[in-house]
Design an enzyme around this catalytic site. Structure first.
Site, PDB file in Angstrom:
ATOM      1  N   GLY A   1       0.787  -1.240   0.000  1.00  0.00           N
ATOM      2  CA  GLY A   1       0.000   0.000   0.000  1.00  0.00           C
ATOM      3  C   GLY A   1       0.815   1.284   0.000  1.00  0.00           C
TER       4      GLY A   1
ATOM      5  N   ASN B   1       1.679   3.105  -2.562  1.00  0.00           N
ATOM      6  CA  ASN B   1       1.046   4.083  -3.456  1.00  0.00           C
ATOM      7  C   ASN B   1      -0.182   4.698  -2.792  1.00  0.00           C
ATOM      8  OD1 ASN B   1       2.262   4.492  -6.235  1.00  0.00           O
ATOM      9  ND2 ASN B   1       2.438   2.275  -6.010  1.00  0.00           N
TER      10      ASN B   1
ATOM     11  N   MET C   1      -3.655  -6.487  -7.245  1.00  0.00           N
ATOM     12  CA  MET C   1      -3.042  -7.496  -8.095  1.00  0.00           C
ATOM     13  C   MET C   1      -4.046  -8.530  -8.603  1.00  0.00           C
ATOM     14  SD  MET C   1      -0.186  -6.114  -8.102  1.00  0.00           S
ATOM     15  CE  MET C   1       1.041  -7.204  -8.797  1.00  0.00           C
TER      16      MET C   1
ATOM     17  N   ILE D   1      -6.863  -9.318 -11.860  1.00  0.00           N
ATOM     18  CA  ILE D   1      -7.364  -8.909 -13.170  1.00  0.00           C
ATOM     19  C   ILE D   1      -8.865  -8.678 -13.020  1.00  0.00           C
ATOM     20  CG2 ILE D   1      -7.720  -9.664 -15.549  1.00  0.00           C
ATOM     21  CD1 ILE D   1      -5.212 -11.471 -15.134  1.00  0.00           C
ATOM     22  N   LEU D   2      -9.330  -7.507 -13.417  1.00  0.00           N
ATOM     23  CA  LEU D   2     -10.765  -7.218 -13.311  1.00  0.00           C
ATOM     24  C   LEU D   2     -11.481  -7.712 -14.568  1.00  0.00           C
ATOM     25  CD1 LEU D   2     -10.707  -3.617 -11.781  1.00  0.00           C
ATOM     26  CD2 LEU D   2     -11.147  -5.776 -10.592  1.00  0.00           C
TER      27      LEU D   2
ATOM     28  N   ASN E   1      -5.123   2.718 -13.128  1.00  0.00           N
ATOM     29  CA  ASN E   1      -4.181   1.749 -12.565  1.00  0.00           C
ATOM     30  C   ASN E   1      -2.772   2.305 -12.675  1.00  0.00           C
ATOM     31  OD1 ASN E   1      -3.190  -0.877 -11.700  1.00  0.00           O
ATOM     32  ND2 ASN E   1      -2.594  -1.251 -13.829  1.00  0.00           N
TER      33      ASN E   1
ATOM     34  N   HIS F   1       1.125   1.018 -13.072  1.00  0.00           N
ATOM     35  CA  HIS F   1       1.865  -0.195 -13.443  1.00  0.00           C
ATOM     36  C   HIS F   1       3.366   0.128 -13.483  1.00  0.00           C
ATOM     37  CE1 HIS F   1       2.623  -4.078 -15.164  1.00  0.00           C
ATOM     38  NE2 HIS F   1       3.395  -3.490 -16.066  1.00  0.00           N
TER      39      HIS F   1
END
Ligand code: GAR
Length: 208
Positions: free
Chosen positions: A12, A14, A86, A88-89, A103, A105
Site C-alpha cells: 500500500g 502508493n 493485483m 485482473i478485473l 491503474n 503499473h
C-alpha cells in the site's frame, strides 16, 4: 467534495502516497482482496473506511467482481484507483465504472505488462524503465495512458534497486494524475486520453 476509492492487495505504499499528498478529495474507502494487506492497517490508522473482500470466498472472478462492484457502488466514487491491486478485473466491473478506473503499473507500457517487470527490464537490457498510470480497460495493464515517468537503468541496478527507484516515481505521478482527472484536465473519449495543454508537459517525467 469529489470522492475516490483505492484498491490495494499488499504493502500500500502508493495508497500512502495518495493519503500523504493531502489532495482535496475524500478517500471514501480502501478495499483489498487480501485480508493480510499491510496497507489496510495504515488506512485504518489514517481514519479511512476499509473493506476486505477476500477473493478466496468466491468461486470465480465474475462473482468476486460483482460483490466488489456492489460494495464500491454504495460509496458512489468519482474515481477508483488501483494502487497495487493485483487482480485482473473482468469486463463487468470495468464497464460498470466505465472511464472511472485508473491503474498504476511499474513499467513504461506497452513494455513489460504483467508481473516481474523489473527483472524483465534488466534481462532485456533496456536502458530506460519506469511506470505508467492508465485508464483501465479489459486488457491487462493496458489502456489509454495518462502519465509516465522514466529513469535510466544503471549498470549496477538489481531488481530490488530498480523497484525502489521506480516506486519513488510511482509515488510522484499517481497523486498528480488523480488531480488532473478530478479537476477535469484529463478526459477519456473513444479510447483516447486528452490532456489539457497546461499539464501536457507534466505527463512525462524523466529522472536524471
Ligand atoms: C507497485 O509497484 C505497483 O505499480 C504494482 O504493484 C506495486 C504495489 O506497491 N502494480 C502492478 O504491478 C499492477 N500490475 P504498493 O502496494 O506499495 O503500492
Amino acid at each position: 467534495m469529489k470522492k475516490i476509492v483505492i484498491l490495494i492487495s499488499g504493502r500500500g505504499s502508493n495508497m500512502r502516497a495518495i493519503i500523504e499528498a493531502k489532495l482535496p478529495y475524500k478517500i471514501c474507502g480502501v478495499f483489498s482482496n487480501n485480508p493480510d494487506a499491510e496497507g489496510i492497517s495504515h488506512a485504518k490508522h489514517a481514519g479511512i473506511e476499509t473493506c476486505v473482500i477476500d477473493h478466496r470466498d468466491y468461486p470465480d472472478r465474475v462473482s468476486y467482481d460483482e460483490a466488489l462492484g456492489e460494495s464500491i457502488e454504495t460509496l458512489n466514487p468519482d474515481l477508483i484507483v488501483l494502487a497495487g491491486f493485483m487482480r485482473i478485473l473482468t469486463p463487468g466491473i470495468i464497464n460498470r465504472f466505465s472511464n472511472r478506473i485508473i491503474n498504476i503499473h511499474p513499467s513504461i507500457i506497452p513494455a513489460f505488462t504483467g508481473l516481474n517487470t523489473h527483472n524483465r527490464a534488466l534481462a532485456t537490457g533496456v536502458r530506460v524503465h519506469g511506470c505508467t498510470v492508465h485508464f483501465v480497460t479489459p486488457d491487462l495493464d493496458e489502456g489509454p495512458i495518462i502519465a509516465q515517468a522514466a529513469l535510466q537503468i544503471k549498470s549496477d541496478d538489481t531488481p530490488q534497486t530498480l523497484s525502489k527507484r521506480v516506486l519513488a516515481l510511482e509515488h510522484k505521478i499517481l497523486p498528480k494524475t488523480i488531480t488532473w482527472i478530478l479537476e477535469g484536465l484529463c478526459s477519456l473519449s473513444d479510447g483516447q486520453v486528452s490532456l489539457d495543454p497546461k499539464i501536457f508537459d507534466d505527463s512525462f517525467y524523466i529522472q536524471r
